[in-house]
Design an enzyme around this catalytic site. Structure first.
Site, short mmCIF file in Angstrom:
data_model
loop_
_atom_site.label_atom_id
_atom_site.label_comp_id
_atom_site.label_asym_id
_atom_site.label_seq_id
_atom_site.Cartn_x
_atom_site.Cartn_y
_atom_site.Cartn_z
NE ARG A 279 4.53 1.86 -1.09
CZ ARG A 279 5.22 1.97 0.03
NH1 ARG A 279 6.25 2.54 -0.69
NH2 ARG A 279 4.69 1.00 1.14
CE LYS B 191 12.02 -9.24 -10.80
NZ LYS B 191 13.60 -9.78 -10.12
CD1 TRP C 49 -1.35 -7.34 -2.44
CD2 TRP C 49 1.19 -5.56 -3.28
NE1 TRP C 49 -1.01 -7.92 -4.14
CE2 TRP C 49 0.41 -7.05 -3.87
CE3 TRP C 49 1.83 -4.87 -3.59
CZ2 TRP C 49 1.73 -8.20 -4.04
CZ3 TRP C 49 2.24 -5.83 -4.12
CH2 TRP C 49 2.35 -7.10 -4.67
CD GLU D 95 19.41 -17.24 -4.59
OE1 GLU D 95 19.15 -18.24 -5.47
OE2 GLU D 95 18.69 -16.40 -4.31
CD GLU E 299 20.61 -13.88 -10.88
OE1 GLU E 299 20.77 -13.72 -10.51
OE2 GLU E 299 19.97 -13.99 -12.02
CE LYS F 262 20.22 -13.45 -6.86
NZ LYS F 262 19.19 -14.23 -6.60
CB CYS G 238 -0.99 0.05 1.17
SG CYS G 238 -1.96 -1.42 1.24
CG HIS H 103 32.94 -37.32 -3.35
ND1 HIS H 103 33.75 -38.34 -2.97
CD2 HIS H 103 32.71 -37.44 -2.70
CE1 HIS H 103 33.37 -39.11 -2.32
NE2 HIS H 103 32.69 -38.15 -1.52
CG ASN I 245 1.39 0.87 4.31
OD1 ASN I 245 1.81 -0.40 3.83
ND2 ASN I 245 3.08 1.50 4.05
N GLY I 246 -0.08 -0.80 5.88
CA GLY I 246 0.91 -1.95 7.36
C GLY I 246 -0.40 -3.16 7.69
#
Ligand code: F6R
Length: 612
Positions: A27, A607, A74, A487, A494, A491, A2, A510, A100-101
């Site tokens: 947002r 994206k 939202w 991960e 990329e 990052k 929001c 191994h 907002n919250g």
């Protein structure tokens, strides 16, 4: 997420509010609304849809008022609909609020207010706020603007959760009151006019002077003054912050790149994702799923299917599902799953994780699973995205829009949501209740720990400066630490174009150890207590062969010969991947910056991968 704006001055408020809302559109939102205070009456107009559509309703009204608040919503509590949009007014139309919250205890507050004759029009948590303010204002005997402030303060004392609110009262047509806790709110100082907004860019075209409110600081704005109060309503002075951003950095809220902004948004994204699924009293809810014990008991196998970073979030969920819910779980990349004829029947639950909700392979995998009779659950960050229209069940992360190609806040929000989902399953199934209590407490502490972690990154920036010319970087980990390794490695490759690979530490001997030579950089996460000794031995093996080492750990390791060690806060063991990835995101970011690359738009990547 929001967005809030507000204006008080000499000009017509409506166009200024609409302009502010347009700036907050990034947002993400599903409805918008505003309240203008004119002739000691509220004109509250709201609408499901875009700010443009709100303007079509407000423009013909010829709103002349010079004070107003507005909001983009939202949906979290209650579907996107005009009745659920903000502002919300109390029953007697004396107070109008934008928020907002998330108010976690709104059920009990509704009950309390209901017992005092208040009625609710919307399904939202927010509607309790104006009614509580009305309740406390009517109860008090101070009818000055300070009495208004006291009523707002008393109302906020009843709220559990997060909030940034702007309040208007028809009884005080020359002031606006604001307060925040854990949700963003800034005040812009103009000449004969003042502004509020969720972020600085919304009103950067009007003023460069901003006040940044801290938690539980209150402000009373009039057109010529801004008075600040602390949490005990003692007047305080605040320094104005001069903002010198140009238009582009304004979009990034002052950060150099979207990726850095999004890394720093993680505490908020985690907090918003926890939302009302896990309340501070420990209660768990997933109204959108409504799974019964009978339903969950029939599930014999879970597949988690996703691509890239989203798949890595799934790896942490597998560990939790197997250890806490005791359900056999497999994680697969969508492009493999859809072609490998997976063993699926009506007792299989398939969970699809996708930030965008538009990834072609993940959508195709879902369609296949559905056709084979599986129960399908989609986890997405984008309301109404394609996958959410295909799945049997949907639940959302609330990370807000992610613009940088390299995913950061979506990833940590995904693990957060998955952890809460796993706890929800375990609670329904009556499994491992002793683990749940600590996990619940630890999840609620995560936003603050992520904030602490983000407060100083100079060490990692300096280390990135030392090693940015590395040709190869290897990431090691065991158990949950492997998930951060894989991960972290993604990052780095990329956005820095450095060759990097992740290995299970135990696999080193191994084969991969043949690659280690003098000055090869090896990055490890060391958080899994039971495997600590073994993991340290593996790091020693690469040090012996001349490697430089970066170690991320939550443990006190007194004597270490690591090249660089980054300490992270401790949390429940199942949640450590949410914290341990953050230094690795920052590391990748600074390496990319050192190399002068475009962090937000790395070469060859998009994206949203909407083709196979
Ligand atoms: C990496 C990254 C990608 C995405 C993957 C899936 O930083 O962002 O690996 O995670 O393309 O995207 P979604 O989650 O939109 O399905």
């Amino acid at each position: 997420m929001c967005g809030i704006v507000g204006y008080i001055g000499n000009k017509k408020a409506e166009p200024i509010l609409l302009e502010g809302l347009t700036k907050l559109e990034y947002r993400g939102y599903d409805s918008a609304g505003l309240t203008i205070l004119e002739n000691e009456n509220f004109k509250t107009l709201k609408n499901k849809g875009r700010v443009k559509e709100l303007a079509q309703i407000t423009n013909p009204e010829n709103l002349a008022g010079t004070i107003g608040i507005a909001h983009t919503r939202w949906a979290t509590h209650g579907k996107p609909a005009s009745v659920n949009s903000h502002p919300h007014n109390d029953n007697s139309n004396h107070f109008s609020v934008v928020h907002n919250g998330i108010i976690e205890n709104y059920h009990e507050l509704r009950k309390f207010l209901g017992e005092h004759g208040y009625r609710f029009l919307s399904e939202t948590d927010t509607e309790v706020i104006p009614n509580l303010i009305h309740y406390y204002f009517s109860e008090g005997n101070d009818v000055s603007k300070f009495g208004f402030l006291k009523a707002v303060k008393k109302a906020t004392e009843d709220l559990t959760g997060s909030f940034a609110i702007g309040v208007l009262s028809v009884d005080f047509p020359d002031v606006m009151i604001v307060v925040r806790k854990d949700s963003p709110l800034v005040i812009g100082k103009g000449d004969g006019e003042n502004f509020i907004s969720s972020d600085i860019p919304a009103y950067l075209g009007f003023t460069r002077d901003f006040y940044l409110l801290k938690d539980y600081e209150f402000a009373i704005l009039s057109k010529n003054t801004i008075e600040f109060y602390d949490n005990k309503l003692k007047p305080i002075q605040k320094e104005v912050t001069k903002i010198n951003w140009d238009a582009t950095s304004a979009e990034k809220n002052g950060y150099e790149d979207f990726m850095l902004k999004e890394i720093y948004e993680q505490p908020t994204a985690i907090r918003e994702t926890i939302g009302n699924h896990l309340c501070s009293d420990g209660s768990l809810q997933f109204d959108e799923l409504n799974f019964s014990k009978e339903f969950l008991s029939q599930i014999q196998k879970i597949y988690i299917v996703a691509c890239g970073t989203a798949m890595h979030a799934g790896l942490s969920a597998k560990t939790m599902l197997e250890n806490i819910c005791e359900i056999n779980t497999e994680v697969d990349v969508a492009s493999e799953f859809r072609y490998r004829n997976p063993l699926i029947n009506k007792n299989t639950l398939c969970i699809f994780i996708t930030q965008s909700g538009e990834t072609a392979d993940t959508i195709a995998a879902l369609k296949l699973a559905k056709a084979k009779g599986a129960i399908t659950l989609a986890i997405s960050n984008v309301e109404g995205s394609s996958i959410t229209r295909e799945a049997d069940f949907v639940t959302y992360t609330h990370a807000g829009p992610e613009i940088a190609v390299a995913s950061t806040k979506a990833y940590t929000s995904q693990i957060t949501l998955l952890a809460i989902l796993v706890m929800h399953f375990a609670e329904i199934l009556g499994k491992n209740s002793e683990i749940l209590a600590d996990m619940k407490k630890s999840i609620l502490e995560l936003p603050a720990k992520a904030e602490q972690l983000l407060s100083d990154f100079s060490e990692i920036k300096d280390f990135a400066h030392e090693v940015y010319s590395s040709k190869d970087v290897f990431f090691l980990g065991r158990g949950l630490d492997y998930n951060s390794a894989v991960e972290g490695s993604l990052k780095l490759k990329e956005i820095s174009y450095i060759h990097s690979e992740a290995f299970y530490s135990g696999e080193l001997k191994h084969g991969p150890i043949a690659l280690i030579e003098k000055d090869t950089l090896v990055v490890s996460t060391l958080t899994v207590e039971d495997l600590l000794e073994k993991s340290i031995s593996n790091i020693q093996e690469v040090i012996t062969r001349g490697a430089k080492t970066l170690v991320v750990t939550d443990k006190e390791l007194a004597h270490s010969n690591f090249t660089k060690m980054i300490k992270i806060p401790e949390t429940n063991k199942f949640l450590t991947p949410i914290l341990s990835i953050i230094p690795l995101q920052i590391f990748a970011y600074y390496i990319s910056k050192e190399k002068g690359l475009d962090v937000d738009k790395p070469r060859n990547l998009a994206k949203s991968v909407t083709v196979e």
